[in-house]
Design a protein around this motif. Structure first.
Motif, PDB file in Angstrom:
ATOM      1  N   ILE A 132     -22.933  18.119 -13.607  1.00 13.58           N
ATOM      2  CA  ILE A 132     -22.140  19.186 -14.217  1.00 13.58           C
ATOM      3  C   ILE A 132     -20.725  18.681 -14.525  1.00 13.58           C
ATOM      4  O   ILE A 132     -20.146  19.014 -15.571  1.00 13.58           O
ATOM      5  CB  ILE A 132     -22.121  20.431 -13.306  1.00 13.58           C
ATOM      6  CG1 ILE A 132     -23.528  21.034 -13.253  1.00 13.58           C
ATOM      7  CG2 ILE A 132     -21.108  21.462 -13.803  1.00 13.58           C
ATOM      8  CD1 ILE A 132     -23.716  22.126 -12.218  1.00 13.58           C
ATOM      9  N   ILE A 133     -20.173  17.862 -13.635  1.00  7.83           N
ATOM     10  CA  ILE A 133     -18.876  17.243 -13.910  1.00  7.83           C
ATOM     11  C   ILE A 133     -18.954  16.360 -15.157  1.00  7.83           C
ATOM     12  O   ILE A 133     -18.047  16.362 -16.004  1.00  7.83           O
ATOM     13  CB  ILE A 133     -18.408  16.424 -12.686  1.00  7.83           C
ATOM     14  CG1 ILE A 133     -18.051  17.373 -11.527  1.00  7.83           C
ATOM     15  CG2 ILE A 133     -17.215  15.530 -13.034  1.00  7.83           C
ATOM     16  CD1 ILE A 133     -17.760  16.663 -10.212  1.00  7.83           C
ATOM     17  N   ALA A 134     -20.066  15.638 -15.300  1.00 10.21           N
ATOM     18  CA  ALA A 134     -20.252  14.807 -16.494  1.00 10.21           C
ATOM     19  C   ALA A 134     -20.314  15.665 -17.753  1.00 10.21           C
ATOM     20  O   ALA A 134     -19.800  15.280 -18.810  1.00 10.21           O
ATOM     21  CB  ALA A 134     -21.528  13.979 -16.355  1.00 10.21           C
ATOM     22  N   LEU A 135     -20.949  16.839 -17.655  1.00  8.97           N
ATOM     23  CA  LEU A 135     -20.998  17.756 -18.797  1.00  8.97           C
ATOM     24  C   LEU A 135     -19.596  18.176 -19.198  1.00  8.97           C
ATOM     25  O   LEU A 135     -19.252  18.187 -20.384  1.00  8.97           O
ATOM     26  CB  LEU A 135     -21.836  18.987 -18.437  1.00  8.97           C
ATOM     27  CG  LEU A 135     -21.906  20.095 -19.493  1.00  8.97           C
ATOM     28  CD1 LEU A 135     -22.650  19.605 -20.737  1.00  8.97           C
ATOM     29  CD2 LEU A 135     -22.578  21.342 -18.922  1.00  8.97           C
ATOM     30  N   LEU A 191     -13.813  21.151 -10.469  1.00  8.94           N
ATOM     31  CA  LEU A 191     -15.199  20.751 -10.196  1.00  8.94           C
ATOM     32  C   LEU A 191     -15.261  19.623  -9.170  1.00  8.94           C
ATOM     33  O   LEU A 191     -16.187  19.567  -8.348  1.00  8.94           O
ATOM     34  CB  LEU A 191     -15.886  20.327 -11.495  1.00  8.94           C
ATOM     35  CG  LEU A 191     -16.168  21.461 -12.478  1.00  8.94           C
ATOM     36  CD1 LEU A 191     -16.608  20.911 -13.839  1.00  8.94           C
ATOM     37  CD2 LEU A 191     -17.232  22.410 -11.938  1.00  8.94           C
ATOM     38  N   ALA A 192     -14.281  18.726  -9.201  1.00  6.03           N
ATOM     39  CA  ALA A 192     -14.226  17.659  -8.193  1.00  6.03           C
ATOM     40  C   ALA A 192     -14.028  18.252  -6.793  1.00  6.03           C
ATOM     41  O   ALA A 192     -14.663  17.816  -5.822  1.00  6.03           O
ATOM     42  CB  ALA A 192     -13.093  16.686  -8.521  1.00  6.03           C
ATOM     43  N   LEU A 193     -13.186  19.270  -6.693  1.00  6.48           N
ATOM     44  CA  LEU A 193     -13.000  19.953  -5.407  1.00  6.48           C
ATOM     45  C   LEU A 193     -14.273  20.702  -5.005  1.00  6.48           C
ATOM     46  O   LEU A 193     -14.611  20.786  -3.827  1.00  6.48           O
ATOM     47  CB  LEU A 193     -11.820  20.915  -5.499  1.00  6.48           C
ATOM     48  CG  LEU A 193     -10.438  20.251  -5.466  1.00  6.48           C
ATOM     49  CD1 LEU A 193      -9.368  21.212  -5.952  1.00  6.48           C
ATOM     50  CD2 LEU A 193     -10.115  19.761  -4.056  1.00  6.48           C
ATOM     51  N   ILE A 229     -19.026  27.330 -16.558  1.00  8.63           N
ATOM     52  CA  ILE A 229     -17.589  27.066 -16.597  1.00  8.63           C
ATOM     53  C   ILE A 229     -17.330  25.705 -17.248  1.00  8.63           C
ATOM     54  O   ILE A 229     -16.450  25.567 -18.106  1.00  8.63           O
ATOM     55  CB  ILE A 229     -16.983  27.140 -15.181  1.00  8.63           C
ATOM     56  CG1 ILE A 229     -16.986  28.598 -14.689  1.00  8.63           C
ATOM     57  CG2 ILE A 229     -15.574  26.589 -15.166  1.00  8.63           C
ATOM     58  CD1 ILE A 229     -16.624  28.767 -13.225  1.00  8.63           C
ATOM     59  N   ALA A 230     -18.129  24.704 -16.871  1.00 11.40           N
ATOM     60  CA  ALA A 230     -17.988  23.377 -17.487  1.00 11.40           C
ATOM     61  C   ALA A 230     -18.270  23.452 -18.984  1.00 11.40           C
ATOM     62  O   ALA A 230     -17.550  22.848 -19.795  1.00 11.40           O
ATOM     63  CB  ALA A 230     -18.938  22.379 -16.824  1.00 11.40           C
ATOM     64  N   GLY A 231     -19.301  24.201 -19.358  1.00  9.80           N
ATOM     65  CA  GLY A 231     -19.646  24.332 -20.764  1.00  9.80           C
ATOM     66  C   GLY A 231     -18.592  25.034 -21.581  1.00  9.80           C
ATOM     67  O   GLY A 231     -18.510  24.839 -22.808  1.00  9.80           O
TER      68      GLY A 231
END
Length: 211
Positions: free
Chosen positions: A40-43, A60-62, A204-206
């Motif tokens: 998801i972080i990669a997205l 997202l890292a947290l 959220i990532a999207g």
């Protein structure tokens, strides 16, 4: 890349939920859980560079740190996970409302009412040392939902709708986690918590894909 990542996220998330179906935390689950969040972080990282995307990446890292902490059952691990997600939510709040006018929509009171009722039910069941951390976390989680509502009202595009849907699913996921933690185990708890959580952060990532 964008067509592959959502499929990879879905497969990894489903495999993690199946691996942990009996909530025994097998080694495969401990691999798949952080892997799903990394995908998801990669997205999010594949989105165009922007302050909004970079704030989401930090959040997202947290969340990834919180993922790892919550694989363990001690109160210390719970507080570590709670703290990581609290900081993540603060970054999401700032990302959602950055450079936007602050005016809570009327229907934002529905989020406030939900948070108040849930807190009234949950806090008396939490051990005394955890009550303040849980209360603070709940306030920040509520703020994230309100910030996403504000962004959707102000921007009004599909991506702000993704952010809003993600924030509301995060609220649902953490509510399900709170019920399991302080009310006791219930059937399907882990599947509900993980599926809504990963759907939340994927949305959220999207939301950073096109601003």
């Amino acid at each position: 890349m964008l067509t592959i990542l959502p499929a990879a996220i879905a497969v990894s998330a489903l495999a993690a939920i199946i691996a942990d179906w009996r909530e025994q935390r097998p080694p495969l689950f401990k691999l798949l859980k952080p892997l799903t969040t990394l995908l998801i972080i990669a997205l999010c990282a594949s989105a165009p560079d922007s302050a909004y995307r970079n704030l989401l990446l930090a959040g997202l890292a947290l969340s990834l740190i919180g993922d790892v902490a919550l694989m363990y059952e001690s109160d210390r691990a719970f507080v570590t996970g709670l703290s990581s997600f609290l900081l993540a939510h603060l970054l999401f709040v700032y990302a959602f409302i950055h450079e936007l006018p602050l005016a809570m929509p009327a229907y934002g009171w529905a989020v406030v009412a939900y948070a108040l009722v849930f807190a009234a039910l949950l806090l008396p069941r939490a051990p005394a040392p955890l009550r303040i951390p849980v209360l603070v976390y709940g306030l920040v989680l509520c703020a994230m939902g309100l910030a996403a509502l504000l962004r959707w009202q102000s921007v009004g595009n599909d991506n702000s709708a993704y952010a809003l849907a993600g924030a509301l699913l995060f609220l649902l996921s953490d509510s399900a986690l709170g019920v399991r933690k302080f009310f006791g185990f219930y059937r399907g708890a882990q599947g509900l918590i993980l599926s809504t959580y990963w759907a939340a952060i994927a949305l959220i990532a999207g939301s950073a894909q096109s601003l």
